[in-house]
Design a protein around this motif. Structure first.
Motif, PDB file in Angstrom:
ATOM      1  N   ILE A   1      35.735 -25.518  75.206  1.00 15.21           N
ATOM      2  CA  ILE A   1      35.079 -26.012  76.432  1.00 15.21           C
ATOM      3  C   ILE A   1      35.481 -27.349  76.540  1.00 15.21           C
ATOM      4  N   ILE A   2      35.369 -28.260  75.598  1.00 14.31           N
ATOM      5  CA  ILE A   2      35.813 -29.596  75.626  1.00 14.31           C
ATOM      6  C   ILE A   2      36.890 -29.902  76.037  1.00 14.31           C
ATOM      7  N   ILE A   3      38.130 -29.220  75.636  1.00 15.33           N
ATOM      8  CA  ILE A   3      39.498 -29.527  76.029  1.00 15.33           C
ATOM      9  C   ILE A   3      39.586 -28.739  77.450  1.00 15.33           C
ATOM     10  N   ALA A   4      39.145 -27.817  77.793  1.00 19.05           N
ATOM     11  CA  ALA A   4      39.262 -27.434  79.061  1.00 19.05           C
ATOM     12  C   ALA A   4      38.664 -28.383  80.176  1.00 19.05           C
ATOM     13  N   THR A   5      37.297 -29.061  79.688  1.00 22.03           N
ATOM     14  CA  THR A   5      36.844 -29.747  80.766  1.00 22.03           C
ATOM     15  C   THR A   5      37.750 -30.904  81.141  1.00 22.03           C
ATOM     16  N   ILE A   6      38.196 -31.594  79.834  1.00 23.86           N
ATOM     17  CA  ILE A   6      38.904 -32.941  79.893  1.00 23.86           C
ATOM     18  C   ILE A   6      40.415 -32.678  80.650  1.00 23.86           C
ATOM     19  N   VAL A   7      40.943 -31.546  80.614  1.00 17.65           N
ATOM     20  CA  VAL A   7      42.105 -31.099  81.269  1.00 17.65           C
ATOM     21  C   VAL A   7      41.834 -30.803  82.833  1.00 17.65           C
ATOM     22  N   TYR A   8      40.769 -30.339  82.853  1.00 19.46           N
ATOM     23  CA  TYR A   8      40.344 -29.919  84.439  1.00 19.46           C
ATOM     24  C   TYR A   8      40.321 -31.346  85.186  1.00 19.46           C
ATOM     25  N   LEU A   9      39.484 -32.264  84.517  1.00 16.61           N
ATOM     26  CA  LEU A   9      39.397 -33.521  85.067  1.00 16.61           C
ATOM     27  C   LEU A   9      40.201 -34.347  85.463  1.00 16.61           C
ATOM     28  N   LYS A  10      41.326 -34.200  84.307  1.00 12.43           N
ATOM     29  CA  LYS A  10      42.703 -35.233  84.512  1.00 12.43           C
ATOM     30  C   LYS A  10      43.542 -34.368  85.540  1.00 12.43           C
ATOM     31  N   LYS A  11      43.344 -33.397  85.801  1.00  8.99           N
ATOM     32  CA  LYS A  11      44.315 -32.456  86.752  1.00  8.99           C
ATOM     33  C   LYS A  11      43.753 -32.835  88.122  1.00  8.99           C
ATOM     34  N   ILE A  12      42.688 -32.924  88.247  1.00 10.82           N
ATOM     35  CA  ILE A  12      41.902 -33.378  89.802  1.00 10.82           C
ATOM     36  C   ILE A  12      42.808 -34.764  90.097  1.00 10.82           C
ATOM     37  N   SER A  13      42.991 -35.604  89.350  1.00  8.59           N
ATOM     38  CA  SER A  13      43.382 -36.780  89.526  1.00  8.59           C
ATOM     39  C   SER A  13      44.816 -36.880  89.860  1.00  8.59           C
ATOM     40  N   SER A  14      45.467 -35.952  88.920  1.00  6.05           N
ATOM     41  CA  SER A  14      46.944 -35.750  89.037  1.00  6.05           C
ATOM     42  C   SER A  14      47.466 -35.009  90.160  1.00  6.05           C
ATOM     43  N   ILE A  15      46.704 -33.965  90.473  1.00  2.00           N
ATOM     44  CA  ILE A  15      46.868 -33.234  91.770  1.00  2.00           C
ATOM     45  C   ILE A  15      46.919 -34.186  93.017  1.00  2.00           C
ATOM     46  N   ASN A  16      45.706 -34.787  93.361  1.00  2.00           N
ATOM     47  CA  ASN A  16      45.622 -35.619  94.314  1.00  2.00           C
ATOM     48  C   ASN A  16      46.686 -36.890  94.383  1.00  2.00           C
ATOM     49  N   HIS A  17      47.180 -37.305  93.372  1.00  2.00           N
ATOM     50  CA  HIS A  17      48.032 -38.147  93.231  1.00  2.00           C
ATOM     51  C   HIS A  17      49.629 -37.673  92.968  1.00  2.00           C
TER      52      HIS A  17
END
Length: 126
Positions: free
Chosen positions: A79-95
């Motif tokens: 759950i922790i890793i999935a949440t971290i990866v999810y939040l990082k992907k939000i920014s990387s998708i936008n950029h």
């Protein structure tokens, strides 16, 4: 006639890549379901061990306890890793700088393999 007041909808950074963000959310939810399943399997094995059989040996009891504890721990880590990866992907998708997360996949895979080895040891010794 009474006019209907309409709000002007502005395009946000997230709305430019709606499909990618929705896919990111689906992936995150799949990881959460996986974590819940991992935790459930740990509880199931431990519960069945103590309800179905009398204590066979201290080693088998110890392995059953380790499987339960490790499964809950792995579920929480997932759950922790999935949440971290999810939040990082939000920014990387936008950029538009998306890089797949190989380290988290490999880390979780190693942990799952270790728990599978414990399952194997449990069934061999039980």
């Amino acid at each position: 006639m009474g006019g209907v007041k309409r709000e002007k909808i502005s395009v946000t950074e997230d709305s430019k890549y709606i499909q990618q963000h929705l896919a990111n959310e689906r992936t995150y939810l799949a990881w959460i379901r996986t974590a819940i399943a991992i935790i459930g399997v740990g509880f199931l094995v431990t519960n069945l061990h103590y309800n179905m059989k009398e204590s066979l040996s201290e080693v088998v009891d110890f392995i059953a306890n380790i499987i339960g504890i490790a499964s809950v721990g792995l579920g929480i880590i997932t759950i922790i890793i999935a949440t971290i990866v999810y939040l990082k992907k939000i920014s990387s998708i936008n950029h538009q700088t998306f890089i797949s997360s190989k380290v988290s996949i490999i880390t979780l895979s190693v942990f799952i393999i270790l728990i599978a080895v414990l399952f194997g040891a449990y069934f061999i010794l039980a």
